[in-house]
Design a protein around this motif. Structure first.
Motif, PDB file in Angstrom:
ATOM      1  N   GLN A  57      -5.282  -1.911  -4.859  1.00 22.64           N
ATOM      2  CA  GLN A  57      -5.293  -0.954  -3.749  1.00 22.64           C
ATOM      3  C   GLN A  57      -6.656  -0.918  -3.079  1.00 22.64           C
ATOM      4  OE1 GLN A  57      -3.105   2.755  -4.173  1.00 22.64           O
ATOM      5  NE2 GLN A  57      -4.863   3.856  -3.336  1.00 22.64           N
TER       6      GLN A  57
ATOM      7  N   CYS B 236       0.852  -1.191   0.000  1.00 25.65           N
ATOM      8  CA  CYS B 236       0.000   0.000   0.000  1.00 25.65           C
ATOM      9  C   CYS B 236       0.888   1.242   0.000  1.00 25.65           C
ATOM     10  CB  CYS B 236      -0.874   0.015   1.254  1.00 25.65           C
ATOM     11  SG  CYS B 236      -2.023  -1.377   1.350  1.00 25.65           S
TER      12      CYS B 236
ATOM     13  N   CYS C 166      -5.929  -2.266   0.679  1.00 28.51           N
ATOM     14  CA  CYS C 166      -5.576  -1.083   1.471  1.00 28.51           C
ATOM     15  C   CYS C 166      -6.815  -0.306   1.903  1.00 28.51           C
ATOM     16  CB  CYS C 166      -4.705  -0.139   0.633  1.00 28.51           C
ATOM     17  SG  CYS C 166      -3.294  -0.924  -0.156  1.00 28.51           S
TER      18      CYS C 166
END
Length: 162
Positions: A124, A104, A128
């Motif tokens: 992502q 991340c 994350c």
């Protein structure tokens, strides 16, 4: 008494498959309680050994996939007897345990701690979470007589606003 009146029926599997030997490379003794009285045959006395393919690495919530070369590898007995170390490998298309397969951007995000994260597709959005800002922290709701430092509204927290 049993000792006087009875003898082993060798046409049946027998206790512990005493009357039938399963082919150990491909089968194991059927542990079913009724097995001793079933007619002696591989179908009745034995069960087929599971393979790594039966282990289903992808359902373990560890970001794993089946090792392609181990698909037909026989396990000791059923699928529960398969070895994760033999049958599975990390699936690098997934986030992985502890985001092992995705980094991340540390300035703006942190690792998603969700339990299902290891098996989510690597991105992502899945791996994350956006870091909160001081503005998200809501100083005034802490019942400590606090207010937001105006110059810090966009400053990123380590993780979320908690």
């Amino acid at each position: 008494s049993e000792a006087t009146c009875c003898e082993a029926d060798t046409t049946k599997c027998g206790v512990g498959n005493a009357n039938f030997v399963c082919p150990t490379a491909t089968h194991y003794n059927n542990p079913a309680a009724s097995t001793p009285d079933l007619a002696k045959s591989q179908a009745n006395c034995c069960l087929a050994k599971a393979t790594c393919n039966d282990y289903q690495c992808q359902t373990k919530e560890k970001g794993l996939k089946l090792v392609a070369a181990q698909t037909a590898t026989k396990c000791a007995t059923n699928a529960a007897s398969c070895s994760e170390a033999t049958c599975c490998e990390p699936d690098t298309t997934k986030c992985g345990v502890g985001n092992a397969n995705f980094v991340c951007p540390t300035a703006t995000h942190y690792n998603n701690p969700a339990a299902s994260t290891p098996d989510l597709a690597k991105s992502q959005a899945n791996c994350c979470l956006a870091k909160a800002t001081c503005n998200d922290y809501q100083c005034q709701t802490k019942e400590k007589g606090l207010k937001l430092v105006a110059a810090q509204t966009a400053t990123k927290c380590a993780t979320n606003a908690a």
